[in-house]
Design an enzyme around this catalytic site. Structure first.
Site, PDB file in Angstrom:
ATOM      1  CB  VAL A  98      -0.980   0.014   1.200  1.00  0.00           C
ATOM      2  CG1 VAL A  98      -2.048  -1.021   1.012  1.00  0.00           C
ATOM      3  CG2 VAL A  98      -0.241  -0.225   2.518  1.00  0.00           C
ATOM      4  CE  LYS A 126      11.390  -2.520 -12.618  1.00  0.00           C
ATOM      5  NZ  LYS A 126      10.908  -1.983 -11.381  1.00  0.00           N
ATOM      6  CB  VAL A 172       9.497  -3.052 -19.211  1.00  0.00           C
ATOM      7  CG1 VAL A 172      10.424  -2.243 -20.096  1.00  0.00           C
ATOM      8  CG2 VAL A 172      10.164  -4.338 -18.773  1.00  0.00           C
ATOM      9  N   GLY A 200      10.055  10.752  -6.154  1.00  0.00           N
ATOM     10  CA  GLY A 200       9.380   9.446  -6.179  1.00  0.00           C
ATOM     11  C   GLY A 200       9.680   8.613  -7.417  1.00  0.00           C
ATOM     12  CD  GLU A 234      12.736  -0.010  -8.375  1.00  0.00           C
ATOM     13  OE1 GLU A 234      12.486  -0.858  -7.516  1.00  0.00           O
ATOM     14  OE2 GLU A 234      11.984   0.241  -9.337  1.00  0.00           O
ATOM     15  CG  ASP A 274      14.865  -0.647 -12.179  1.00  0.00           C
ATOM     16  OD1 ASP A 274      14.070  -1.507 -11.788  1.00  0.00           O
ATOM     17  OD2 ASP A 274      14.523   0.369 -12.820  1.00  0.00           O
ATOM     18  CE  LYS A 334      12.266  -0.601 -15.176  1.00  0.00           C
ATOM     19  NZ  LYS A 334      12.535   0.815 -15.005  1.00  0.00           N
TER      20      LYS A 334
END
Ligand code: ADP
Ligand code: ASP
Ligand code: MG
Length: 811
Positions: A470, A576, A606, A661, A664, A675, A679
């Protein structure tokens, strides 16, 4: 004339009984009515349980008895205002209670409760209620149904003697009063004169018998729901009233457990072509359901679903049964003699086995009877001893339109299969108005829900979501679902039911849908959870059409997917980790989803909300081949390299990316290229290549040692790199080039690294945190396909997850 029957709930409370009075008095203004009433709601059960207490010499029988007296007294006190009438009624009622008390006392003293005594006891419910109602309704004449409803003892049961009853009813009501009041359910044995009854729920039958004998214009069954519904409303929240049913459809549904009408009720009125109307005492204006011979056409293939729980399946089988004539006759004769009724038969065409469905409480007796019947065959090895499988339920789907419509059974079993429900036995009558099947009891609710949903009996298709995480994405997703809920219901007939929400330590559940307005407070108050507990809870809830939505970045949550998919729960992952983990696990997840008929979707892995994975899949499905992928896949890195300037040093840009924001949760995942590697691996795999993370060549721009140690250390050391970056940046600016962190797949090789891009390259103008993917395929060779846009941010990612959820709803 009309016959009106009011069930227990319609005489259960002061409000309902007053509503009954209004309904009856209004009808009686138009024509004569015979009113049949049940016992006060719940009284029949109490009469029975009190007799059990007395039998067991438990003194509590007296308290229960007193409670029943009290309930009737209070009812009379409230509804009968005329003093004289009330006094008379108290006399009648108290006399009945006195007799009843003596019977109970006898049972208590002699520790014996014969079926005859039980029948006498249970008759008091209707005798009491009918007297009360008769006294309430002005001008009503009370009749004792035991004098004209007659039974005989046959096949271990009290069965109606139709001929005699018919004659007696006609005689009794020859001079039909304006309002006649009759207790339902109770009867007398024609030979012994003992009190008997027509079986639980039998008041409906009493009413039907009277309606048929008197050629009533209609039989009205007044109950506590708005008519005959598509399924049991206590189990299926979306069940709704069926406006019209044929006698056959109603009969099939009742025989398979639709409690709203007692099954024998239909026959007597059906042969006389008298319509049955089911109405709601609490909502008299609702038209309810009409049951007729010929109903108007509608487009529903299936009218309703009903079920019986507590079923056992007995399989009569052996090695040399093939072609033995008379096995079935012997099975049914033996069971009938014992008074055991069979409601489902399934025989394989090999004739090697016959399975019969009976009530669980009859199972042991049935096994004994059949073992006895086939003792010789079992002895010489031609047949195996009987075996009863208990803990089962039978479900029936019913509709006359099923006749000659291909594909219904296919759809039925396909739907069940996709929900991981295995069918133990099935049967379809040649009349093709009913397909019934047996499943384990613990999947009954799910079976009913999934079928109700898939045959569009429901007004809405339902998707049940478990949302894990959340934080920014999960929070936004819940907000979007809340906002779109009504619109989706209206426009797409889709109900997105959030049935579970989990944060990293807590979880809340509600199979009917959580209130999304205050889930945060509820979560805080809830018991602590863990990924394993969450998984176990989801599996135990066993809800149809369920989707697990992973909005976390947690390895432990990703580890749940396999067992969830194994249990036919679809998975939508913003996380991911699973799709980029080792190739074998990734393929296993995809294959599990495929073989189980559920979905594993991860479009937002992605490019957030950009349609990248979906596009690659579409290209491949239409026969194209992906030759090369070049992409800027890190919103964070692109943000950083667009932001970096003489005023904003490298370390500052990283901090800003985090604050905005984009990054990660741990920025090292972005800066180490991890990351982007994940992807790229996912894209290459979706493009059809077997790629592991270790295969990707990494050309990093931050020395390795910066990634060692903890995150605080990383932040502390980051400014050390600023000066060197500034030198390189100035040079790049002079050359009119820009940095882009590019992921490349070509010829089976994968790499990631910082590239200097000149002005003519499509990646040069990529703004902010945007992503871009350039696909070179056999069809898009000379001019590759470009997909570009926001590649990060909670809103677009949540929207992408939402779109994935919708893609599951639309299949
Ligand atoms: P009454 O006391 O009026 O005879 P019952 O309890 O015997 O009422 O039957 C009505 C109940 O049957 C409803 O309250 C509902 O819970 C249940 N029911 C089961 N299946 C169905 C169905 N298909 N349609 C309507 N009601 C059903
Ligand atoms: N009172 C009886 C029962 O509860 C009969 C009926 O309600 O129809 O079974
Ligand atoms: Mg009933």
């Amino acid at each position: 004339m009309k016959v009106l029957k009011f069930g227990g709930t319609s005489v259960g409370s002061v409000d309902s009984i007053l509503s009954l009075k209004n309904i009856v008095e209004a009808e009686a203004k138009k024509q004569s009515v015979v009113v049949v009433v049940s016992a006060l709601g719940g009284i029949t059960n109490q009469l029975l349980s009190t007799s059990q207490l007395a039998l067991k010499h438990n003194d509590r029988w007296k308290d229960q008895f007193d409670a029943m007296v009290d309930r009737h007294h209070k009812m009379i006190d409230t509804i009968i205002t005329d003093t004289k009438k009330r006094e008379n009624l108290f006399n009648t009622v108290d006399q009945l209670f006195e007799q009843l008390k003596s019977i109970y006392y006898g049972v208590y003293l002699i520790h014996d409760l014969s079926p005859k005594t039980q029948n006498a006891i249970v008759s008091y419910g209707e005798r009491l209620s009918s007297n009360i109602v008769a006294s309430l309704i002005k001008g009503a004449k009370w009749f004792d149904s035991r004098n004209f409803i007659k039974t005989e003892w046959k096949n271990h049961k009290n069965m109606l003697d139709s001929e005699l009853t018919n004659k007696l009813v006609k005689d009794t009501f020859e001079d039909l009063p304006r309002i006649s009041l009759v207790p339902g359910f109770i009867s007398r044995d024609r030979d012994t004169d003992e009190i008997t009854n027509l079986g639980r729920g039998g008041s409906d039958y009493t009413a039907a018998i009277i309606a048929a004998a008197l050629d009533a214009e209609v039989l009205e069954i007044w109950t506590d729901v708005d008519g005959f519904m598509t399924a049991d409303p206590r189990i299926i929240k979306n069940a709704y009233t069926i406006p019209e049913l044929s006698y056959i459809e109603a009969m099939e549904l009742c025989n398979f457990g639709a409690k709203v009408v007692y099954p024998p009720t239909i026959y007597p009125v059906c042969v006389k072509n008298i319509p049955i109307r089911i109405k709601n005492t609490f909502n008299p204006d609702n038209p309810g359901t009409i049951i007729l011979n010929h109903i108007q056409e509608d487009d529903k293939l299936i009218k309703g679903i009903s079920s019986i729980n507590g079923v056992a399946l007995i399989t009569v089988t052996g090695l040399s049964m093939v072609g033995v004539i008379g096995v079935n006759r012997r099975i049914f004769t033996a069971l009938t003699k014992e008074g055991i009724s069979v409601f489902l038969v399934s025989q394989a065409s090999s004739e090697n086995s016959t399975s019969v469905g009976v009530k669980e409480e009859d199972a042991d007796a049935a096994v004994a009877v059949l073992d006895h019947e086939f003792a010789a065959e079992i002895e010489d090895g031609a047949m195996f001893p009987m075996h009863a499988e208990k803990g089962l339920a039978t479900v029936a789907i019913v509709g006359e339109k099923m006749k000659h419509t291909a594909g219904i059974a296919g759809k039925l079993f396909g739907t069940l299969g996709r929900s991981g429900i295995s069918v133990i036995a099935c049967a379809q009558g040649a009349s093709e108005t009913n397909i019934s099947f047996v499943v384990k009891s613990d999947v009954l609710r799910k079976s009913l829900n999934v079928l109700h949903d898939s045959f569009f009996l429901s007004d809405y298709k339902v998707l049940n979501l478990f949302i894990c995480g959340v934080g920014t994405v999960g929070g936004k997703l819940i907000e979007q679902i809340k906002k779109q809920y009504e619109e989706l219901k209206e426009r797409s007939r889709l109900k997105l039911n959030v049935v579970g929400i989990a944060s990293s330590h807590n979880a809340i559940y509600n199979r009917d849908g959580l209130n999304l307005d205050n889930f945060k407070a509820e979560l805080k108050k809830s018991e602590t959870s863990s990924p394993e507990k969450l998984r176990d809870h989801i599996i135990a809830m066993n809800i149809f059409n369920s989707v697990f939505v992973d909005c976390t970045a947690s390895k432990d949550v990703a580890a749940l997917y396999q067992s969830l998919l194994d249990h036919n729960v679809s998975v939508v992952a913003a996380n991911k980790i699973a799709a980029s983990s080792d190739y074998t696990s990734y393929i296993r997840l995809k294959n599990t989803a495929l073989s189980r008929g559920v979905k594993f979707r991860f479009e937002t892995n992605v490019g957030a909300g950009l349609p990248i994975i979906g596009t690659i899949n579409d290209l491949r499905n239409s026969g194209d081949k992906i030759l090369k992928i070049q992409a800027v896949l890190s919103g964070t890195l692109n943000y950083i390299f667009n932001k970096i300037s003489s005023d904003c040093p490298f370390s500052e840009t990283v901090r800003l990316a985090k604050e905005e924001g984009y990054a990660e949760p741990d920025p090292r995942v972005d800066l180490s290229g991890t990351d982007v590697v994940r992807k790229l691996v996912i894209l290459s795999r979706e493009a059809g290549y077997k790629v592991e993370q270790e295969d990707v060549e990494k050309n990093l721009f931050i020395p390795k040692e910066y990634f060692e140690g903890n995150v605080e250390n990383f932040w502390k050391r980051l400014p050390e790199l600023d000066a060197e970056f500034e030198v390189k940046r100035k040079k790049l600016e002079a050359e009119k080039k820009r940095w882009r962190f590019v992921a490349t797949f070509e010829g089976g090789k994968t790499s990631v690294g910082l590239q200097e891009i000149d002005m003519r390259h499509p990646f040069y103008d990529l703004e902010g945190s945007n992503n871009i993917v350039m696909l070179t395929t056999e069809r898009y060779k000379e001019f590759p396909m470009l997909i570009q846009g926001y590649g990060a941010g909670a809103s677009v990612t949540a929207a992408g997850v939402f779109a994935n959820i919708m893609s599951i709803a639309n299949i």
